[in-house]
Design an enzyme around this catalytic site. Structure first.
Site, short mmCIF file in Angstrom:
data_model
loop_
_atom_site.label_atom_id
_atom_site.label_comp_id
_atom_site.label_asym_id
_atom_site.label_seq_id
_atom_site.Cartn_x
_atom_site.Cartn_y
_atom_site.Cartn_z
N GLY A 69 0.83 -1.20 0.00
CA GLY A 69 0.00 0.00 0.00
C GLY A 69 0.86 1.25 0.00
CG ASP B 67 13.71 -8.84 -0.48
OD1 ASP B 67 14.32 -9.06 -1.54
OD2 ASP B 67 12.68 -8.16 -0.43
#
Length: 836
Positions: free
Chosen positions: A504, A616
């Site tokens: 978002g 990551d």
């Protein structure tokens, strides 16, 4: 035409036998219980032997009555397993010893017939295993094989049969067989985007297992005794599809899917677009499957490009329903540039409202070649719901529904309700007292602690999840009311947006105590971040370090899911290297940023008894504060590392393309050295100031790591560095930095340095840049890797001591910022969200 078809079928059969000989030897299950229920003698099916239901098999069984039934008819072609059955007149349990923990198949065989007064087609019963309901008020109206898989976390697997009301239960045969660990990993992608974690503890029911473009693959021709059915009956418009068979072309590569994932008879056949030689074809091939509504499903796509003559020819899209699963899928990039290598993709759907599920493939709009799309195989597995059931309402599972038991339920519910209300009352009082105490210390008056006694687990639910359990070891978690977040972000003012990602939008804001924050607000149309949210609360709350971005709090009310982080004024490292108009970083600044990030990763790997692997690492997840100090962010994919007696954690591959450790990709075995590889890519990214993957460049330059390593091995890395650094880097500093990056990118993790060694060498490169050191410059080379300086050791000790400091404020002021982080900054996470 008929002759050619017959030859194709014969060829398929011959090839399947040849491939099976080399693959069937691959798995020998530690637990392998096969019982032919009701039979007085052993039954052989293929190369498997189902033991007779006599004293040898009965040792697994507790039953109030032995009713062994035999069919009076023997229809031609019927499996011998369906000629006999065991009837259960009361609640009955099979208890199978689990010699090895992990996932197990449970296969139940049903074929009703009439035996004496027992008409099995009218039998109604329920079946459960461990804590899961497999079947509820089930009635078999024909030949049925039900396949489930459950995780055995104890020393036994218990399968229970409960007749419903005044009925009975029956069973023709049962299998309880170990499943190899590689078959089901813990995580998968989630529709429409994001990651799902927790598959290992889910019970699964196989609803459909389909061999696209080929015939039935029987259990005798599968290493795990699965049956794959043809896809013809599921095609929505068969004229849009055509079949291809090239079983001999399948190339199982080391580290990729094995025949245990799917046999070559599945990967060697496929359904593709029937484009009829029309280069302008633009349609989807669609399959439709019947499913039960109100459940989530694990959908596994199997791909193997046996139609292309060279790499990078095939580019296509994959859909579930109207949602795109993968756009512009190039299988070459997923199989390390090996043609015809198997590849599979796991997706978890949202709760299905319909009784059908559609899967489609179609051409990519970005494909420059002939339009095509392929699918080799598909598995659809139902996941247990929040009640632990795979069969809807589980209220009727337990036998016996007397008025006494109903009274017990009513009384238990009443007492439980009173106790719950009392607990809530105590909790509210404690929260109120604690809020008063914190307000006297200058903290935000609106913050409500999650845990008030260090170890209480609460469940938080929202429209995004069925509930996230947060267990926090100390009083560090704060829930921020939605009204306070609204106020801090000026009611989510669009002009305050500082980033947009898959989860978002991210808004800058300021809390009532003046703390600058970034608020990442979940998009109601996206599910990315559910696993990240859970990971943040459950695991990463223990971290507190100057080089890890701090999560200040969260909001989970009014159907919202919002994470609140410390505000990082200078955004991502990536934005300072390329793609923006920000001022160029000097070489010293870049070294200091790399050193800070290395310190954060070194702390993750060594700061606790169990290492934490970030998984990551990339320039977009290294954030910079107002002083350009680096902080590692975004721990949504992080995993607890191996224990002392292990070497790796087996897990489905997750990460960002271009940074991904190839050894991790091949073997699906995660270690701290996977972070080291990704960090090595970041080092070259910092040096060259260009994207790690740039498809607009010539082929040899597309992958930064490969391109930089080519020049590094030539000893000419200075030819490709960021032009703004030309003449600004001392040769010794560049050599040390480049050698460190090269070591990080070693093919095998065992050959890569630890993050502590990387940190030492980067600090040394900075010293070489700032001053000419005494001694022979040749001594300042890669022979230093592997040695830890006193500074690194002292740094680790400081961080370890900081992590042990109790942050509970029990009156009076506490010395702030022992590790360079405010006492209110007690979590680690991301400020600016950039989609993976």
């Amino acid at each position: 035409m008929m002759l050619r078809k017959g030859i194709d079928v014969l060829l398929l059969w011959i090839l399947s036998i040849l491939h099976l000989q080399s693959s069937c030897e691959g798995y020998n299950p530690p637990d392998n219980y096969l019982i032919d229920c009701g039979s007085s003698s052993n039954t052989t099916v293929g190369d498997r032997v189902f033991i007779a239901d006599n004293s040898a098999a009965s040792k697994f069984l507790s039953t109030p009555e032995d009713v062994l039934a035999k069919s009076s008819s023997n229809a031609k072609g019927d499996s011998p397993l369906y000629q006999t059955a065991r009837v259960f007149t009361g609640s009955t349990k099979y208890t199978f010893p689990a010699t090895q923990k992990g996932r197990h198949w449970i296969r139940l065989y049903f074929s009703p017939f009439v035996y004496n007064s027992y008409n099995m087609s009218s039998a109604t019963f329920s079946v459960s295993a461990q804590s899961f309901v497999l079947l509820n008020r089930f009635t078999a109206t024909g030949v049925v094989v039900k396949e489930f898989s459950v995780n055995a976390s104890s020393s036994s697997i218990v399968v229970t049969f409960n007749p419903s009301d005044n009925s009975f239960a029956f069973l023709n045969a049962i299998e309880v067989v170990s499943v190899p660990d590689e078959l089901i990993q813990d995580d998968a992608s989630v529709l429409p985007s994001g990651n799902y974690q927790g598959l290992l503890v889910q019970a699964l029911e196989t609803v459909h297992r389909v061999n696209m473009g080929g015939p039935t693959v029987s259990s005798a021709n599968d290493t795990l005794w699965r049956t794959w059915v043809p896809d013809g009956n599921f095609l929505v418009q068969a004229s849009l599809a055509k079949n291809v068979t090239k079983i001999g072309a399948v190339n199982y590569v080391s580290g990729g899917p094995t025949p245990n994932i799917a046999p070559s008879t599945v990967y060697g056949t496929l359904t593709e677009m029937n484009s009829a030689s029309d280069p302008n074809s633009n349609f989807n091939v669609t399959w439709q499957f019947d499913v039960d509504s109100r459940f989530r499903y694990l959908v596994r796509f199997h791909f193997c490009d046996i139609v292309s003559s060279s790499l990078n020819q095939l580019l296509f899209n994959v859909y579930i329903g109207s949602s795109i699963v993968v756009s512009n899928l190039d299988l070459s990039t997923r199989t390390f540039n090996v043609l015809a290598a198997p590849y599979y993709l796991d997706l978890v759907t949202d709760v299905i409202d319909s009784t059908t599920l559609r899967v489609s493939i179609g051409p990519s709009t970005e494909s420059g070649g002939y339009p095509n799309a392929i699918l080799n195989g598909l598995e659809i597995m139902k996941m247990n719901n929040s009640d632990g059931s795979l069969s809807g309402d589980s209220s009727a599972v337990s036998s016996g529904s007397s008025s006494k038991s109903m009274v017990g339920v009513i009384v238990g519910s009443s007492v439980g309700g009173v106790m719950a209300l009392a607990f809530i009352g105590v909790l509210l009082v404690c929260c109120q007292r604690r809020r008063k105490r914190f307000s006297g210390q200058g903290l935000s008056k609106t913050w409500i602690p999650i845990s008030i006694n260090g170890g209480t687990s609460l469940t938080m639910g929202s429209k995004y999840s069925n509930g996230t359990t947060a267990s926090i070891a100390s009083n560090l978690g704060y829930r921020i009311p939605f009204a306070a977040v609204q106020e801090a972000t000026n009611n989510f003012d669009e002009s305050w947006v500082i980033g947009i990602g898959g989860f978002g939008k991210v808004y800058r804001g300021e809390l009532s105590d003046g703390t600058k924050v970034a608020a990442k607000r979940g998009n109601p149309k996206s599910q990315q971040g559910l696993a990240e949210f859970k990971t943040e609360i459950e695991m990463l709350s223990q971290f507190r370090h100057r080089h890890l971005v701090s999560l200040i709090g969260y909001c989970d009310e009014r159907n919202e899911m919002i994470l609140i982080y410390e505000y990082m004024e200078n955004g991502t490292l990536k934005s300072h290297l390329y793609g923006s108009d920000l001022p160029n970083l000097s070489w010293k600044q870049r070294l200091e940023i790399c050193i800070g990030a290395a310190r954060g990763l070194h702390y993750l790997h060594t700061g606790y008894a169990t290492a934490v692997i970030h998984r990551d690492v990339k320039s977009a997840n290294i954030l910079l504060d107002e002083n350009l100090m680096a902080k590692v962010a975004d721990f949504g994919l992080s995993k607890a590392g191996p224990e002392l007696d292990q070497t790796h954690v087996s897990t489905a591959v997750k990460g960002s393309f271009g940074y991904l450790d190839p050894e991790y990709f091949r073997r699906q075995q995660l270690t701290e050295k996977s972070d080291v590889y990704s960090f090595g890519v970041v080092l070259f990214e910092v040096l060259c100031a260009r994207p790690v993957i740039d498809p607009t460049l010539p082929r040899e330059m597309v992958n930064l790591a490969e391109w930089a390593m080519k020049w590094q091995k030539k000893g000419q890395l200075d030819k490709i560095i960021d032009p703004t650094l030309a003449g600004m880097i001392r040769p010794d500093s560049l050599r040390k930095f480049a050698e460190t990056a090269e070591k990080c990118l070693a093919d095998f993790g065992v050959d890569r340095p630890a993050m502590g060694d990387v940190l030492w060498n980067l600090e040394y490169a900075l010293q070489l840049q700032e001053a000419v050191l005494q001694g022979d410059p040749e001594d300042n080379s890669t022979n230093m890797i592997g040695e830890l300086s006193p500074q690194v050791n002292n740094f680790s000790n400081v961080d370890a001591s900081v992590s042990a400091v109790a942050l509970e404020v029990e009156g009076g002021a506490v010395d702030d910022d022992l590790s360079g982080v405010s006492m209110s900054r007690v979590f680690s996470q991301l400020v600016k969200s950039e989609g993976r």
